[in-house]
Design a protein around this motif. Structure first.
Motif, PDB file in Angstrom:
ATOM      1  N   ARG A 181     -41.458  39.635 -69.181  1.00  0.00           N
ATOM      2  CA  ARG A 181     -42.121  38.667 -68.138  1.00  0.00           C
ATOM      3  C   ARG A 181     -41.146  39.333 -66.826  1.00  0.00           C
ATOM      4  O   ARG A 181     -40.933  38.871 -65.519  1.00  0.00           O
ATOM      5  CB  ARG A 181     -40.701  37.530 -68.354  1.00  0.00           C
ATOM      6  N   VAL A 201     -48.394  38.382 -68.847  1.00  0.00           N
ATOM      7  CA  VAL A 201     -47.039  37.835 -69.201  1.00  0.00           C
ATOM      8  C   VAL A 201     -47.761  36.367 -69.464  1.00  0.00           C
ATOM      9  O   VAL A 201     -47.073  36.446 -70.821  1.00  0.00           O
ATOM     10  CB  VAL A 201     -46.266  37.946 -68.305  1.00  0.00           C
ATOM     11  N   THR A 240     -50.992  40.457 -58.448  1.00  0.00           N
ATOM     12  CA  THR A 240     -49.784  39.643 -58.746  1.00  0.00           C
ATOM     13  C   THR A 240     -50.188  38.641 -59.944  1.00  0.00           C
ATOM     14  O   THR A 240     -50.001  38.112 -60.991  1.00  0.00           O
ATOM     15  CB  THR A 240     -48.990  38.624 -57.463  1.00  0.00           C
ATOM     16  N   ALA A 241     -51.500  38.015 -59.651  1.00  0.00           N
ATOM     17  CA  ALA A 241     -52.384  37.811 -60.943  1.00  0.00           C
ATOM     18  C   ALA A 241     -52.248  37.920 -62.002  1.00  0.00           C
ATOM     19  O   ALA A 241     -52.431  37.806 -63.079  1.00  0.00           O
ATOM     20  CB  ALA A 241     -54.344  37.037 -60.274  1.00  0.00           C
ATOM     21  N   PRO A 300     -43.646  41.977 -58.433  1.00  0.00           N
ATOM     22  CA  PRO A 300     -44.633  41.396 -57.052  1.00  0.00           C
ATOM     23  C   PRO A 300     -43.238  41.577 -56.009  1.00  0.00           C
ATOM     24  O   PRO A 300     -43.098  41.410 -54.418  1.00  0.00           O
ATOM     25  CB  PRO A 300     -45.159  39.973 -57.302  1.00  0.00           C
ATOM     26  N   PHE A 301     -41.889  40.339 -56.232  1.00  0.00           N
ATOM     27  CA  PHE A 301     -40.492  41.067 -55.250  1.00  0.00           C
ATOM     28  C   PHE A 301     -40.482  41.781 -54.746  1.00  0.00           C
ATOM     29  O   PHE A 301     -40.376  42.039 -53.392  1.00  0.00           O
ATOM     30  CB  PHE A 301     -39.545  39.861 -56.503  1.00  0.00           C
ATOM     31  N   ILE A 303     -49.058  38.090 -63.669  1.00  0.00           N
ATOM     32  CA  ILE A 303     -49.267  36.989 -64.445  1.00  0.00           C
ATOM     33  C   ILE A 303     -49.671  36.748 -65.510  1.00  0.00           C
ATOM     34  O   ILE A 303     -49.655  35.773 -66.742  1.00  0.00           O
ATOM     35  CB  ILE A 303     -48.702  35.538 -63.732  1.00  0.00           C
ATOM     36  N   TRP A 304     -51.378  37.016 -65.396  1.00  0.00           N
ATOM     37  CA  TRP A 304     -52.150  36.814 -66.709  1.00  0.00           C
ATOM     38  C   TRP A 304     -51.863  37.969 -67.897  1.00  0.00           C
ATOM     39  O   TRP A 304     -51.642  36.924 -69.222  1.00  0.00           O
ATOM     40  CB  TRP A 304     -53.428  37.690 -66.184  1.00  0.00           C
ATOM     41  N   LEU A 309     -42.232  40.152 -63.857  1.00  0.00           N
ATOM     42  CA  LEU A 309     -42.877  39.837 -62.627  1.00  0.00           C
ATOM     43  C   LEU A 309     -42.198  39.699 -62.552  1.00  0.00           C
ATOM     44  O   LEU A 309     -41.638  39.584 -60.360  1.00  0.00           O
ATOM     45  CB  LEU A 309     -42.560  37.638 -63.953  1.00  0.00           C
TER      46      LEU A 309
END
Lengths: 73, 500
Positions: A16, A63, A56-57, A22-23, A60-61, A19
């Motif tokens: 995780r 994770v 980013t997609a 991207p930030f 997320i995918w 994630l």
């Protein structure tokens, strides 16, 4: 929250952390506040941000899939 | 732009598509209603579409509801006016998805288990505090009203571009919207969102391929914009000035955190069939962000096309009128107008759900039946829409824009109360309520003192730092909540740990 075992939760938290990427990549503006290198006429500032949409997609995918394997409800 | 005469071809195409979605809106009450015994007579049916929307429907609904018509008008207008700074919309709508992925499945579980319909329901379920519940509900309703008004502004802009004058067309469009939302509830915007999103995708893909082709390529588009900004004095440009770094980043982060605190976006979450539906959508919704980034570039294309407008918001319709045949402009304007209907409907439903569940039920009629709740919510959805219409017809546009800006600051202050409890059991209701109050008052005061600007500047010595006011207020909110919890929190004020 979830029904899985504590040992599994540790593994999930680890992935995780992806994630956060991207930030870091988008909130630290000096990384990408340049016009060069341009791509297909797009200054770097623009194509870099566009590039982070699919990235980013994808993150997320990854994770999400990992969560499925570990049985997150 | 030739706005003095009516563009009949464009108007004809526009009316055709508008009529199509009107029929769909009324038919929607029968769509996806499944075998539920109490269909139509329960708030879950009217207000959440039966809580049964799968991945595709949720994708279209949330996409259609989050990327609003006003976005299509205002983002290119901002990019046209201020260049790179207006592009904060892109990191904003990227970063929103990791946030959705981490938070919203947990929120869905909490809501699904207890039958909660609104954010304030979830907060009451967690903390058993009527005061905190009311604070969350009130913030949601107040922040949503100007948001609905903005959708009307979006619709007004395209109606004007068709050459039609007067307020009657807007009134007619809104009465139709109000009636089918009343009869079909969330199913109407969910069904219409399919049409709206497909139309917007077609319009944008055609525009971002054909317009640069006509103008000589993206290199020329960016060059014209660079020259135009330089000619204006170089305060803004194709990249950010160092003083814009922090406002850009904090606006993106603060907006991303606020986005799914609004009643209309949360309604899309609560209506989903499962937590998995939401996780999948966090993976696939970014497709709309690509679209939004391309839409933003229309602001630069306007420079290359030599389009000039008096009001920045007219830039997209003016560009379409200049670059495309009438029938395609009509199609594009219909896409934008229908793009206003979907969020306006969901927003009024979200606000109506809040009023019914968190005001009517606790304070007016505690014994209200599930059927009674649906009746109240349906009436309230009409009142909310009527209120937004009055807003636009009788108050200056700037008032709605200012309130929308403050609404963003306010809705962000509900983040700790709604989200923290999903992860930790440490905070009590009083701490969160105090944090919320200080955040709302502090944020409003800062924004007001700055002349209703989204960014506040701190002077520390010779340096100055500008940041999104909403995020500053949120920081104060959290600090106050922590302090209150540490000082007064002992002795059972903590919420019980959330169990599944």
């Amino acid at each position: 929250m979830s029904t899985d075992m504590p040992s599994r939760t540790v593994g999930r938290s680890y992935l995780r952390a992806l994630l956060l990427l991207p930030f870091i990549a988008l909130l630290w503006v000096p990384f990408y506040n340049d016009e060069l290198p341009a791509l297909f006429g797009f200054p770097f500032f623009y194509w870099y941000q566009f590039m982070w949409v699919p990235l980013t997609a994808l993150i997320i995918w990854i994770v999400y899939k990992d969560g499925l394997r570990k049985g997150v409800e | 732009m030739n706005s003095s005469s009516i563009n009949w071809t464009a108007l004809g195409v526009f009316i055709f598509f508008f009529a199509l979605v009107t029929v769909m809106g009324f038919w929607a009450s029968r769509w996806q209603s499944g075998g539920s015994a109490n269909k139509g007579a329960h708030l879950d049916e009217w207000g959440l579409g039966g809580r049964n929307f799968g991945t595709w429907i949720t994708w279209f609904l949330v996409g259609g509801d989050f990327y609003t018509a006003y976005t299509v008008i205002a983002v290119p207008a901002l990019v046209y006016a201020v260049g790179a700074y207006g592009f904060f919309a892109l990191p904003y709508t990227i970063l929103v998805y990791p946030i959705v992925f981490l938070i919203m499945p947990k929120l869905w579980h909490a809501a699904h288990k207890a039958g909660h319909v609104t954010a304030a329901d979830v907060v009451f379920g967690r903390y058993k505090s009527r005061k905190l519940e009311l604070a969350i509900a009130l913030t949601g309703v107040v922040a949503t009203m100007p948001y609905i008004a903005l959708q009307l502004i979006g619709m007004e802009v395209v109606i004007k571009a068709l050459g039609v004058t007067g307020e009657l067309p807007l009134l007619a469009a809104f009465v139709i919207l109000a009636l089918y939302t009343y009869s079909a509830g969330l199913r109407a915007p969910a069904l219409i969102a399919f049409v709206k999103d497909l139309m917007i995708y077609i319009v944008v893909l055609v525009a971002v391929v054909l317009v640069p082709m006509k103008l000589g390529g993206y290199g020329i588009v960016f060059n014209s914009a660079r020259e135009a900004f330089a000619a204006k004095g170089g305060m803004t440009g194709l990249t950010l000035k160092p003083a814009q770094f922090l406002p850009f980043a904090t606006l993106a982060l603060g907006s991303a955190m606020a986005a799914f605190m609004y009643p209309h976006t949360l309604t899309g979450i609560f209506a989903a069939k499962s937590a998995d539906t939401i996780r999948k959508n966090a993976v696939f919704l970014p497709a709309y962000t690509v679209l939004l980034g391309l839409i933003a570039l229309l602001g630069y294309m306007a420079y290359a096309a030599g389009v000039k407008v008096e009001v920045n918001n007219d830039i997209v319709p003016a560009l379409f009128n200049a670059m495309f045949p009438s029938w395609f402009s009509g199609f594009a304007f219909a896409a934008i107008a229908i793009g206003a209907l979907v969020p306006a409907a969901v927003m009024s439903i979200g606000a109506a759900n809040l009023f019914t569940r968190n005001f009517w039920k606790p304070y007016v009629n505690p014994n209200v039946s599930a059927e009674g709740e649906a009746k109240v919510a349906k009436m309230v959805s009409l009142v909310v829409k009527f209120g937004a219409l009055v807003f636009i017809l009788f108050l200056p546009t700037k008032f709605a824009l200012d309130l929308q800006l403050l609404g963003g600051v306010w809705i962000l202050q509900t983040f700790p109360a709604l989200v923290f409890g999903l992860f930790i059991g440490w905070f009590g209701a009083n701490a969160l309520l105090t944090g919320w109050a200080v955040g709302i008052i502090g944020g409003s005061w800062l924004a007001y003192a700055d002349g209703i600007k989204p960014v506040h500047t701190f002077h520390i010595g010779a340096d100055s730092y500008s940041m999104y006011t909403g995020l500053i207020a949120l920081a104060i909110n959290i600090v106050v909540a922590v302090v209150v919890q540490v000082v007064f929190g002992k002795g059972g004020a903590k919420a019980p740990a959330l169990k599944h």
